[in-house]
Design a protein around this motif. Structure first.
Motif, PDB file in Angstrom:
ATOM      1  N   LEU A  19       0.828  -1.215   0.000  1.00 52.36           N
ATOM      2  CA  LEU A  19       0.000   0.000   0.000  1.00 52.36           C
ATOM      3  C   LEU A  19       0.862   1.265   0.000  1.00 52.36           C
ATOM      4  CD1 LEU A  19      -2.798  -1.066   2.517  1.00 52.36           C
ATOM      5  CD2 LEU A  19      -2.994  -0.860   0.026  1.00 52.36           C
ATOM      6  N   GLY A  23       0.626   4.171  -2.849  1.00 52.94           N
ATOM      7  CA  GLY A  23       0.342   5.524  -2.371  1.00 52.94           C
ATOM      8  C   GLY A  23       1.452   6.494  -2.742  1.00 52.94           C
ATOM      9  N   ASN A  48      -2.583   9.759  -2.588  1.00 53.81           N
ATOM     10  CA  ASN A  48      -2.045   8.687  -1.750  1.00 53.81           C
ATOM     11  C   ASN A  48      -3.203   7.958  -1.056  1.00 53.81           C
ATOM     12  OD1 ASN A  48      -0.704   7.149   0.210  1.00 53.81           O
ATOM     13  ND2 ASN A  48       0.810   8.719   0.649  1.00 53.81           N
ATOM     14  N   LEU A  49      -4.112   8.736  -0.504  1.00 54.24           N
ATOM     15  CA  LEU A  49      -5.248   8.187   0.247  1.00 54.24           C
ATOM     16  C   LEU A  49      -6.167   7.351  -0.642  1.00 54.24           C
ATOM     17  CD1 LEU A  49      -6.877   8.259   2.973  1.00 54.24           C
ATOM     18  CD2 LEU A  49      -8.103  10.211   2.018  1.00 54.24           C
ATOM     19  N   THR A  52      -4.511   4.175  -1.739  1.00 55.53           N
ATOM     20  CA  THR A  52      -4.386   3.278  -0.582  1.00 55.53           C
ATOM     21  C   THR A  52      -5.732   2.632  -0.249  1.00 55.53           C
ATOM     22  OG1 THR A  52      -2.555   4.576   0.353  1.00 55.53           O
ATOM     23  CG2 THR A  52      -3.771   3.165   1.874  1.00 55.53           C
ATOM     24  N   GLU A  53      -6.773   3.446  -0.161  1.00 61.44           N
ATOM     25  CA  GLU A  53      -8.098   2.936   0.213  1.00 61.44           C
ATOM     26  C   GLU A  53      -8.634   1.950  -0.837  1.00 61.44           C
ATOM     27  OE1 GLU A  53      -9.575   3.388   3.020  1.00 61.44           O
ATOM     28  OE2 GLU A  53      -8.740   5.221   3.865  1.00 61.44           O
ATOM     29  N   ALA A  56      -6.494  -1.265  -0.845  1.00 60.06           N
ATOM     30  CA  ALA A  56      -6.732  -2.036   0.392  1.00 60.06           C
ATOM     31  C   ALA A  56      -8.063  -2.782   0.301  1.00 60.06           C
ATOM     32  CB  ALA A  56      -6.721  -1.114   1.605  1.00 60.06           C
TER      33      ALA A  56
END
Lengths: 141, 110
Positions: A19, A23, A48-49, A52-53, A56
């Motif tokens: 991750l 990101g 990045n967020l 990542t989200e 994930a």
């Protein structure tokens, strides 16, 4: 404004240790936007967020439902449009049925999609052939 | 997860040394805080000075700590939040849920 064209296509193992990598790629792309007039630090964090989200989410469901061992992410920047696609081969879900977080009684889970929707301009999830595509768009001008 | 635990007055100060809290290490953070609470340590400061990125699972881990300390009449405080990380708390309105201070020395002993 930026007229750059950048396309990054990434295939990473479905493991959360990657991750940070995905990101960071998002953050680095923002650094290349020479003509972006907005808050670059905020945009770098947002990208990045979102990456990542979204990644994930695929990793979690890949573990739960099916043994997919890699996740593909495509980041495309063109004509001041940042277009992110995250692919999965799972059962899929109905984006419209994902509830908003309860701000009065916050829960530990279920904030990921809210973040993506909050910081980007458009989020869609659709079936294309034998896979699902989460497409996230941000207009940079 | 890289953490450092120290004491300050009646508080356990848990300093997160990782730059990122995401789905890779948030479960570790959550478990560590829960074990601390189970040992009877219900006044906890989480010092976030080094954290430049947090995602929804990281916020979830902190929320778990908050709920479990409050349930035991303890205090769960966050300090030294970097600007971009702080914006995540504002977006989710969790800045109204958590006790937040600029630094450890500013946490009042109520």
């Amino acid at each position: 404004m930026c007229s750059e064209i950048i396309q990054v296509d990434v295939l990473i193992p479905t493991h959360t240790k990657y991750l940070d990598l995905i990101g960071s790629i998002g953050e680095r792309i923002v650094k290349e936007l020479d003509n972006y007039s907005g808050d670059k630090d905020a945009l770098a964090y947002q990208l990045n967020l979102v990456l990542t989200e979204a990644t994930a989410n695929v990793i979690k469901h890949a573990k739960d439902e099916h043994n997919e061992n890699s996740v593909r992410i495509r980041i495309h920047l063109h004509d001041n449009i940042l277009d992110i696609k995250v692919f999965d081969h799972g059962q899929g879900f109905d984006l419209n049925k994902v509830p908003e977080p309860d701000f009065e009684d916050p829960k530990e889970n279920g904030m990921g999609l809210f973040f993506i929707r909050s910081v980007m301009d458009s989020v869609t999830y659709s079936r294309v052939g034998d896979q699902n595509v989460l497409e996230i768009i941000k207009y940079l001008n | 997860m890289n953490l450092n635990l120290s004491k300050s007055n009646d508080f356990n100060v848990l300093t997160v040394l990782d730059e990122r809290i995401d789905a890779h290490n948030s479960a570790d953070l959550k478990d560590y805080i829960l074990r601390l609470i189970e040992r009877g340590e219900q006044n906890i400061i989480v010092q976030l000075e080094h954290v430049r990125f947090i995602d929804s699972s990281g916020l979830g881990a902190l929320l778990s700590g908050h709920k479990n300390t409050i349930a035991r009449s303890g205090r769960f405080v966050l300090t030294n939040i970097q600007q971009q990380v702080g914006s995540m708390f504002e977006l989710t309105r969790l800045n109204r849920v958590f006790e937040i201070y600029a630094g450890v020395s500013e946490v009042s002993n109520e």
